[in-house]
Design a protein around this motif. Structure first.
Motif, PDB file in Angstrom:
ATOM      1  N   MET A 290       0.845  -1.188   0.000  1.00  0.00           N
ATOM      2  CA  MET A 290       0.000   0.000   0.000  1.00  0.00           C
ATOM      3  C   MET A 290       0.879   1.236   0.000  1.00  0.00           C
ATOM      4  SD  MET A 290      -3.201   0.649   2.580  1.00  0.00           S
ATOM      5  CE  MET A 290      -4.480   1.839   2.178  1.00  0.00           C
ATOM      6  N   GLN A 291       0.476   2.252  -0.760  1.00  0.00           N
ATOM      7  CA  GLN A 291       1.291   3.446  -0.927  1.00  0.00           C
ATOM      8  C   GLN A 291       0.424   4.684  -0.703  1.00  0.00           C
ATOM      9  OE1 GLN A 291       4.667   3.073  -2.106  1.00  0.00           O
ATOM     10  NE2 GLN A 291       5.019   5.231  -1.599  1.00  0.00           N
ATOM     11  N   THR A 292       0.988   5.690  -0.018  1.00  0.00           N
ATOM     12  CA  THR A 292       0.306   6.969   0.152  1.00  0.00           C
ATOM     13  C   THR A 292       1.353   8.042   0.363  1.00  0.00           C
ATOM     14  OG1 THR A 292      -1.537   8.068   1.268  1.00  0.00           O
ATOM     15  CG2 THR A 292       0.031   6.869   2.669  1.00  0.00           C
ATOM     16  N   SER A 293       0.938   9.286   0.486  1.00  0.00           N
ATOM     17  CA  SER A 293       1.893  10.366   0.746  1.00  0.00           C
ATOM     18  C   SER A 293       2.146  10.543   2.230  1.00  0.00           C
ATOM     19  CB  SER A 293       1.382  11.678   0.143  1.00  0.00           C
ATOM     20  OG  SER A 293       1.404  11.633  -1.264  1.00  0.00           O
ATOM     21  N   VAL A 294       1.057  10.559   3.038  1.00  0.00           N
ATOM     22  CA  VAL A 294       1.194  10.799   4.474  1.00  0.00           C
ATOM     23  C   VAL A 294       0.461   9.690   5.230  1.00  0.00           C
ATOM     24  CG1 VAL A 294       0.815  12.413   6.374  1.00  0.00           C
ATOM     25  CG2 VAL A 294       1.287  13.297   4.077  1.00  0.00           C
ATOM     26  N   ALA A 295       1.197   8.989   6.080  1.00  0.00           N
ATOM     27  CA  ALA A 295       0.598   7.996   6.968  1.00  0.00           C
ATOM     28  C   ALA A 295       0.378   8.653   8.321  1.00  0.00           C
ATOM     29  CB  ALA A 295       1.506   6.781   7.117  1.00  0.00           C
ATOM     30  N   ILE A 296      -0.865   8.708   8.754  1.00  0.00           N
ATOM     31  CA  ILE A 296      -1.229   9.333  10.027  1.00  0.00           C
ATOM     32  C   ILE A 296      -1.596   8.233  10.998  1.00  0.00           C
ATOM     33  CG2 ILE A 296      -2.799  10.941  11.186  1.00  0.00           C
ATOM     34  CD1 ILE A 296      -3.281  12.229   8.395  1.00  0.00           C
TER      35      ILE A 296
ATOM     36  N   VAL B   7       3.096  10.721  10.469  1.00  0.00           N
ATOM     37  CA  VAL B   7       2.686  11.671  11.498  1.00  0.00           C
ATOM     38  C   VAL B   7       2.147  10.896  12.697  1.00  0.00           C
ATOM     39  CG1 VAL B   7       1.154  13.582  12.109  1.00  0.00           C
ATOM     40  CG2 VAL B   7       2.167  13.468   9.816  1.00  0.00           C
ATOM     41  N   GLY B   8       2.774  11.123  13.850  1.00  0.00           N
ATOM     42  CA  GLY B   8       2.328  10.492  15.082  1.00  0.00           C
ATOM     43  C   GLY B   8       1.310  11.358  15.786  1.00  0.00           C
ATOM     44  N   ALA B   9       0.031  11.006  15.606  1.00  0.00           N
ATOM     45  CA  ALA B   9      -1.067  11.678  16.287  1.00  0.00           C
ATOM     46  C   ALA B   9      -1.711  10.688  17.245  1.00  0.00           C
ATOM     47  CB  ALA B   9      -2.091  12.187  15.268  1.00  0.00           C
TER      48      ALA B   9
ATOM     49  N   GLY C 284      13.728  12.936  11.266  1.00  0.00           N
ATOM     50  CA  GLY C 284      13.692  12.554   9.862  1.00  0.00           C
ATOM     51  C   GLY C 284      12.346  12.875   9.249  1.00  0.00           C
ATOM     52  N   ARG C 285      11.672  11.840   8.773  1.00  0.00           N
ATOM     53  CA  ARG C 285      10.364  12.027   8.137  1.00  0.00           C
ATOM     54  C   ARG C 285       9.199  11.637   9.054  1.00  0.00           C
ATOM     55  NH1 ARG C 285      10.298  12.458   2.378  1.00  0.00           N
ATOM     56  NH2 ARG C 285      12.393  12.743   1.562  1.00  0.00           N
ATOM     57  N   LEU C 286       9.485  11.574  10.357  1.00  0.00           N
ATOM     58  CA  LEU C 286       8.455  11.306  11.365  1.00  0.00           C
ATOM     59  C   LEU C 286       8.199  12.575  12.164  1.00  0.00           C
ATOM     60  CD1 LEU C 286       6.644   9.471  13.177  1.00  0.00           C
ATOM     61  CD2 LEU C 286       8.723   8.914  14.464  1.00  0.00           C
ATOM     62  N   PHE C 287       6.928  12.945  12.307  1.00  0.00           N
ATOM     63  CA  PHE C 287       6.552  14.166  13.021  1.00  0.00           C
ATOM     64  C   PHE C 287       5.502  13.843  14.085  1.00  0.00           C
ATOM     65  CE2 PHE C 287       7.883  15.261   8.760  1.00  0.00           C
ATOM     66  CZ  PHE C 287       8.789  16.290   8.986  1.00  0.00           C
ATOM     67  N   LEU C 288       5.626  14.478  15.248  1.00  0.00           N
ATOM     68  CA  LEU C 288       4.681  14.304  16.343  1.00  0.00           C
ATOM     69  C   LEU C 288       3.749  15.503  16.430  1.00  0.00           C
ATOM     70  CD1 LEU C 288       7.121  13.058  19.136  1.00  0.00           C
ATOM     71  CD2 LEU C 288       5.877  11.668  17.451  1.00  0.00           C
ATOM     72  N   VAL C 289       2.492  15.238  16.764  1.00  0.00           N
ATOM     73  CA  VAL C 289       1.524  16.312  17.005  1.00  0.00           C
ATOM     74  C   VAL C 289       0.726  15.986  18.264  1.00  0.00           C
ATOM     75  CG1 VAL C 289       1.297  16.996  14.572  1.00  0.00           C
ATOM     76  CG2 VAL C 289      -0.221  15.243  15.501  1.00  0.00           C
ATOM     77  N   GLY C 290       0.270  17.015  18.954  1.00  0.00           N
ATOM     78  CA  GLY C 290      -0.621  16.838  20.090  1.00  0.00           C
ATOM     79  C   GLY C 290       0.015  16.091  21.243  1.00  0.00           C
ATOM     80  N   ASP C 291      -0.790  15.247  21.900  1.00  0.00           N
ATOM     81  CA  ASP C 291      -0.354  14.551  23.115  1.00  0.00           C
ATOM     82  C   ASP C 291       0.820  13.610  22.890  1.00  0.00           C
ATOM     83  OD1 ASP C 291      -2.364  15.871  24.381  1.00  0.00           O
ATOM     84  OD2 ASP C 291      -3.550  14.104  24.902  1.00  0.00           O
TER      85      ASP C 291
ATOM     86  N   CYS D 283       4.645   6.205  18.272  1.00  0.00           N
ATOM     87  CA  CYS D 283       5.538   7.040  17.461  1.00  0.00           C
ATOM     88  C   CYS D 283       6.658   7.682  18.274  1.00  0.00           C
ATOM     89  CB  CYS D 283       4.723   8.105  16.729  1.00  0.00           C
ATOM     90  SG  CYS D 283       3.718   7.396  15.392  1.00  0.00           S
ATOM     91  N   ARG D 284       6.325   8.282  19.407  1.00  0.00           N
ATOM     92  CA  ARG D 284       7.387   8.927  20.190  1.00  0.00           C
ATOM     93  C   ARG D 284       8.445   7.911  20.631  1.00  0.00           C
ATOM     94  NH1 ARG D 284       4.636  10.292  24.021  1.00  0.00           N
ATOM     95  NH2 ARG D 284       5.374   8.923  25.652  1.00  0.00           N
TER      96      ARG D 284
END
Length: 392
Positions: A1-7, A155-157, A277-284, A164-165
């Motif tokens: 499976m391929q996508t641009s952003v995995a949330i 994106v780690g939400a 790198g290409r991993l980003f954290l948001v929120g809690d 993710c963290r």
């Protein structure tokens, strides 16, 4: 499976980022380890800053928010049996809106289903890999089958307890954390609110707050010790404490059936970075505030607004906003942390102070602080600016 952003995570942060990406035509997939019913059943914060309302409105997700949200032009600060109003409209020309996180998630999820977004519920054992290189991938299990989701960004939400963290190498990330000697006993009650704006009260017995979820449901809080058991708090005891701590002459707190009650410890937590790198954290996943300043949900929305725009600018050829996301988000977050800590320390009784004289001194200094805040135009304006929300 391929996508641009995995949330990873279908809470308000993940769902909102999905809508930002969808409206710009950016492919995404949302993975959520819990069931759809569990996500819709989570009861969380309910005060939206002006900026949060603006983002939801810009994305066209505000139909129910406009119909059922309760706009508030200020708050009350109460101490020594007196209640003083802080008028946000008059001071900074901004408002806040009471609209439960549960309702916001319901609205966003319904719109995702309408537009056909890919959201995988009960995606077990999700694990991000390869984000330090050029081929990030999230491996997860769904209905007993192992899947790989290849993407450009992860994106780690997924909240404080997410995956993710912990996936970020320890050498790249450290945690700053503070616990508070306070807990909040929170209730939902089937009774119309007894106030037009939220009430924050300092009382010798402890902090109390009167909020609401709708015109039919009230949300109220009491300061308790964080290790207390909810089993020790009968409905009658809760209402008695609320009547005592919130009571002022000429005002009545109307009681009703309590439908939910729990005790939550209070703490602050911030990671040293929100990007690897290409991993980003948001929120809690990257920060938590004590609830006194109503900043948790709004901080997550602010992160998503910054990160969503940065991803779009990256696709337009400008990598600077994405490279600067963590610094920008954390700069705002530390201001939010300060405000939340300030409100918490000003409004809670410090029973942890061992000496009776020192406790009395601390309490009287808090009364003096509240007198200054309510009597000074500059202090009221500062509170209003921060409560209604710093710019995203």
């Amino acid at each position: 499976m391929q996508t641009s952003v995995a949330i990873i995570g279908a809470g308000p942060a993940g769902l909102l980022l999905g809508h930002i990406l969808h409206q710009a035509g950016v492919p995404f997939v949302i993975l959520e380890r819990q069931s759809r019913e569990y996500v819709l059943g989570r009861i969380r914060a309910g005060v939206l800053e002006q900026g949060s309302v603006d983002i939801v409105t810009e994305l066209g997700l505000d139909a129910n928010l406009r119909a059922r949200g309760l706009e508030h032009g200020g708050i009350y600060l109460q101490y020594e049996g007196e209640r003083r109003h802080i008028d946000f409209r008059e001071l900074v020309g901004r408002t806040v809106t009471v609209y439960g996180q549960q309702a916001l998630v319901t609205d966003m999820l319904a719109e995702h289903e309408r537009i056909g977004s890919t959201i995988v519920f009960e995606a077990a054992d999700a694990a991000p890999h390869g984000f330090d290189g050029g081929d990030p991938v999230v491996v997860y299990t769904h209905e007993g089958v192992v899947h790989e989701l290849h993407c450009e960004f992860i994106v780690g939400a997924d909240g404080y307890h997410g995956v993710c963290r912990p996936s970020i190498p320890a050498a790249q990330l450290h945690v700053l954390e503070r616990g508070y000697p306070f807990g909040w006993l929170g209730i939902l009650a089937d009774v119309p609110p007894s106030t037009d704006d939220l009430i924050y009260a300092l009382h010798p017995d402890g902090f109390a707050m009167h909020s609401m979820r709708s015109l039919q449901v009230s949300r109220l809080y009491l300061q308790v010790d964080p290790d207390e058991s909810i089993d020790d708090w009968s409905d009658a005891r809760i209402w008695e404490a609320l009547q005592t701590r919130l009571g002022v002459p000429g005002w009545t707190l109307t009681e009703g059936a309590i439908t939910e009650k729990s005790i939550t410890p209070m703490r602050s937590f911030v990671t040293s970075t929100l990007a690897s790198g290409r991993l980003f954290l948001v929120g809690d996943a990257g920060h938590i505030v004590p609830p006194t300043g109503a900043k948790g949900l709004n901080s997550a929305i602010a992160d998503v607004a910054l990160l969503g725009r940065a991803i779009l600018e990256h696709r337009a050829g400008d990598d600077a906003p994405l490279a600067g996301y963590s610094d920008r988000a954390l700069s705002r977050q530390w201001k939010v942390q300060h405000f939340s800590q300030w409100m918490t320390e000003m409004l809670h009784v410090h029973r942890e102070v061992p000496d009776a004289s020192a406790r009395a001194f601390r309490y009287r200094s808090q009364v003096g602080q509240l007198e200054y805040v309510t009597e000074s135009v500059a202090a009221r304006q500062s509170l209003a600016e921060q409560y209604a929300g710093l710019p995203f």
